[in-house]
Design a protein around this motif. Structure first.
Motif, PDB file in Angstrom:
ATOM      1  N   ASP A 246       0.845  -1.201   0.000  1.00 21.31           N
ATOM      2  CA  ASP A 246       0.000   0.000   0.000  1.00 21.31           C
ATOM      3  C   ASP A 246       0.878   1.247   0.000  1.00 21.31           C
ATOM      4  O   ASP A 246       1.314   1.732   1.048  1.00 21.31           O
ATOM      5  N   VAL A 247       1.175   1.747  -1.183  1.00 24.31           N
ATOM      6  CA  VAL A 247       1.999   2.948  -1.334  1.00 24.31           C
ATOM      7  C   VAL A 247       1.217   3.986  -2.130  1.00 24.31           C
ATOM      8  O   VAL A 247       0.281   3.664  -2.875  1.00 24.31           O
ATOM      9  N   ASP A 248       1.613   5.255  -1.980  1.00 20.65           N
ATOM     10  CA  ASP A 248       1.009   6.315  -2.782  1.00 20.65           C
ATOM     11  C   ASP A 248       1.463   6.171  -4.226  1.00 20.65           C
ATOM     12  O   ASP A 248       2.596   5.769  -4.514  1.00 20.65           O
ATOM     13  N   ILE A 249       0.589   6.542  -5.153  1.00 23.31           N
ATOM     14  CA  ILE A 249       0.883   6.397  -6.573  1.00 23.31           C
ATOM     15  C   ILE A 249       0.385   7.627  -7.314  1.00 23.31           C
ATOM     16  O   ILE A 249      -0.638   8.231  -6.938  1.00 23.31           O
ATOM     17  N   ARG A 250       1.099   8.045  -8.324  1.00 21.91           N
ATOM     18  CA  ARG A 250       0.653   9.191  -9.125  1.00 21.91           C
ATOM     19  C   ARG A 250       0.940   8.943 -10.603  1.00 21.91           C
ATOM     20  O   ARG A 250       1.888   8.230 -10.955  1.00 21.91           O
ATOM     21  N   PHE A 251       0.103   9.528 -11.443  1.00 21.93           N
ATOM     22  CA  PHE A 251       0.257   9.461 -12.896  1.00 21.93           C
ATOM     23  C   PHE A 251       0.659  10.843 -13.396  1.00 21.93           C
ATOM     24  O   PHE A 251      -0.009  11.834 -13.098  1.00 21.93           O
ATOM     25  N   ARG A 252       1.754  10.923 -14.179  1.00 18.33           N
ATOM     26  CA  ARG A 252       2.205  12.190 -14.758  1.00 18.33           C
ATOM     27  C   ARG A 252       2.075  12.123 -16.279  1.00 18.33           C
ATOM     28  O   ARG A 252       2.408  11.095 -16.887  1.00 18.33           O
ATOM     29  N   PRO A 253       1.611  13.184 -16.916  1.00 17.67           N
ATOM     30  CA  PRO A 253       1.524  13.189 -18.380  1.00 17.67           C
ATOM     31  C   PRO A 253       2.898  12.951 -19.008  1.00 17.67           C
ATOM     32  O   PRO A 253       3.915  13.442 -18.519  1.00 17.67           O
ATOM     33  N   SER A 254       2.937  12.180 -20.067  1.00 10.71           N
ATOM     34  CA  SER A 254       4.188  11.890 -20.754  1.00 10.71           C
ATOM     35  C   SER A 254       3.904  11.685 -22.235  1.00 10.71           C
ATOM     36  O   SER A 254       2.795  12.001 -22.717  1.00 10.71           O
ATOM     37  N   TYR A 255       4.868  11.145 -22.953  1.00  7.94           N
ATOM     38  CA  TYR A 255       4.681  10.905 -24.388  1.00  7.94           C
ATOM     39  C   TYR A 255       5.334   9.594 -24.791  1.00  7.94           C
ATOM     40  O   TYR A 255       6.473   9.312 -24.451  1.00  7.94           O
ATOM     41  N   PHE A 256       4.561   8.796 -25.518  1.00 10.14           N
ATOM     42  CA  PHE A 256       5.060   7.618 -26.221  1.00 10.14           C
ATOM     43  C   PHE A 256       4.374   7.598 -27.577  1.00 10.14           C
ATOM     44  O   PHE A 256       3.164   7.891 -27.670  1.00 10.14           O
ATOM     45  N   PRO A 257       5.086   7.249 -28.649  1.00 10.34           N
ATOM     46  CA  PRO A 257       4.476   7.305 -29.986  1.00 10.34           C
ATOM     47  C   PRO A 257       3.348   6.302 -30.198  1.00 10.34           C
ATOM     48  O   PRO A 257       2.512   6.495 -31.096  1.00 10.34           O
ATOM     49  N   PHE A 258       3.285   5.259 -29.390  1.00 13.06           N
ATOM     50  CA  PHE A 258       2.288   4.208 -29.618  1.00 13.06           C
ATOM     51  C   PHE A 258       1.112   4.285 -28.656  1.00 13.06           C
ATOM     52  O   PHE A 258       0.234   3.431 -28.683  1.00 13.06           O
ATOM     53  N   THR A 259       1.082   5.278 -27.766  1.00 14.13           N
ATOM     54  CA  THR A 259      -0.069   5.466 -26.866  1.00 14.13           C
ATOM     55  C   THR A 259      -0.462   6.936 -26.856  1.00 14.13           C
ATOM     56  O   THR A 259       0.378   7.830 -27.003  1.00 14.13           O
ATOM     57  N   GLU A 260      -1.757   7.189 -26.684  1.00  9.43           N
ATOM     58  CA  GLU A 260      -2.267   8.561 -26.614  1.00  9.43           C
ATOM     59  C   GLU A 260      -3.642   8.547 -25.942  1.00  9.43           C
ATOM     60  O   GLU A 260      -4.592   7.965 -26.492  1.00  9.43           O
ATOM     61  N   PRO A 261      -3.778   9.121 -24.742  1.00  9.18           N
ATOM     62  CA  PRO A 261      -2.745   9.827 -23.967  1.00  9.18           C
ATOM     63  C   PRO A 261      -1.763   8.852 -23.321  1.00  9.18           C
ATOM     64  O   PRO A 261      -2.035   7.669 -23.198  1.00  9.18           O
TER      65      PRO A 261
END
Length: 334
Positions: A246-261
């Motif tokens: 049980d740890v804190d988790i966060r999602f940050r915007p990034s870029y990959f050519p094969f996924t969007e967002p």
């Protein structure tokens, strides 16, 4: 020469004496069998002597016959006893040659252990298999199409600079990620799919405490009707919970050519934010490249380096320790 009972009796008595000596002197089962045939066989010496009984007076025949039976019985007994003796001697010799001296120091073979990389891969795969994913593998030597083109990364795409690799003749290269396995899998399967792809990958990276030109990666892919970024977040949260607790988790915007967002995922580990994986919803161009209807199907994907997870879980300070085959280091892991 006239055959008499005395002659036959003498011959039988002498034959018994000679045969007994030869039987006692026999030193192998083969030699003993040869003596048996030579004396008691159909054409043996006893039979030859008895062949002269037909010339005896009828009154002498019972006495000679009785002696002949006694001689045969004596020889059979001698043969049987000698055979048993030779067999016992052979068994004793074999036991002596195969006996283990339990007082001697044993040859110790150290018990093997799973390499920390292998155990980390197994642990991660167990989690995703439990979530309903199928494990898939593919070739490490790939074509430009499967490694880049089909993943929405054409030849002039700047994202290729981030994944510079080792190129081979014939439009081939050492794969930079296991995303190529996902393309191959989708070409053979129709949605819905849930697949996780582990394997070794290669990039032209400068080797230091946290980077290696050869490392291991695990990628997951899900394609179905109605999948959203929310499904991706739920999957990642459950995976992180099972691997880190049980740890804190966060999602940050990034870029990959094969996924969007696209997004990077960090976890709070020992007071600091630690980047652990990249993820996103599958770009429609990738779905179209494998013949999927991007208007009907959506999907999400994620990928991460196994070495990073192994280093965090086992508190390692240098990625190179995983490759040096130093038993002083590896013996720490059960």
């Amino acid at each position: 020469m006239t055959t008499t009972s005395n002659n036959l009796e003498t011959q039988l008595t002498e034959l018994q004496s000679i045969a007994s000596e030869e039987i006692n002197a026999a030193d192998s089962l083969e030699q003993l069998e040869s003596l048996r045939v030579g004396y008691l066989g159909k054409k043996g010496k006893v039979s030859k002597i008895l062949g002269g009984m037909g010339k005896l007076d009828p009154s002498d025949r019972p006495k000679v016959g009785k002696l002949a039976n006694e001689v045969k019985t004596a020889l059979e007994t001698a043969l049987s006893q000698k055979k048993e003796q030779l067999q016992q001697t052979a068994i004793a010799a074999r036991l002596a040659s195969e006996t283990l001296d339990v007082t001697m120091p044993a040859v110790v073979v150290p018990q093997g252990r799973r390499h920390p990389l292998n155990s980390t891969i197994d642990r991660i795969l167990d989690i995703f298999v439990g979530l309903g994913y199928t494990v898939a593998t593919g070739p490490e030597i790939e074509t430009d199409y499967y490694n880049f083109e089909a993943l929405n990364t054409p030849a002039d795409h700047p994202a290729r600079d981030m994944q510079d690799t080792f190129y081979l003749p014939g439009d081939r290269l050492l794969r930079t990620h296991t995303s190529s396995v996902q393309i191959r899998y989708m070409e053979q399967q129709q949605p819905p799919i849930r697949v996780v792809a582990p394997g070794r990958v290669y990039r032209r990276d400068t080797v230091d405490a946290t980077h290696s030109a050869v490392f291991h990666q695990i990628e997951l892919l899900a394609v179905d009707e109605g999948l959203t970024f929310t499904d991706l977040k739920g999957t990642i949260r459950e995976f992180v919970r099972q691997i880190f607790g049980d740890v804190d988790i966060r999602f940050r915007p990034s870029y990959f050519p094969f996924t969007e967002p696209s997004a990077e995922v960090d976890v709070k580990w020992k007071g600091d934010w630690l980047e652990v994986l990249g993820c996103g919803t599958v770009d429609p161009n990738v779905l179209e490249a494998v013949g999927y209807d991007s208007e009907r199907y959506t999907g999400f994907a994620a990928g991460f380096g196994v070495e990073r997870f192994a280093m965090v879980l086992h508190q390692m300070d240098d990625i190179r320790r995983l490759y040096n085959s130093d038993l002083r280091f590896l013996n720490q892991f059960n």
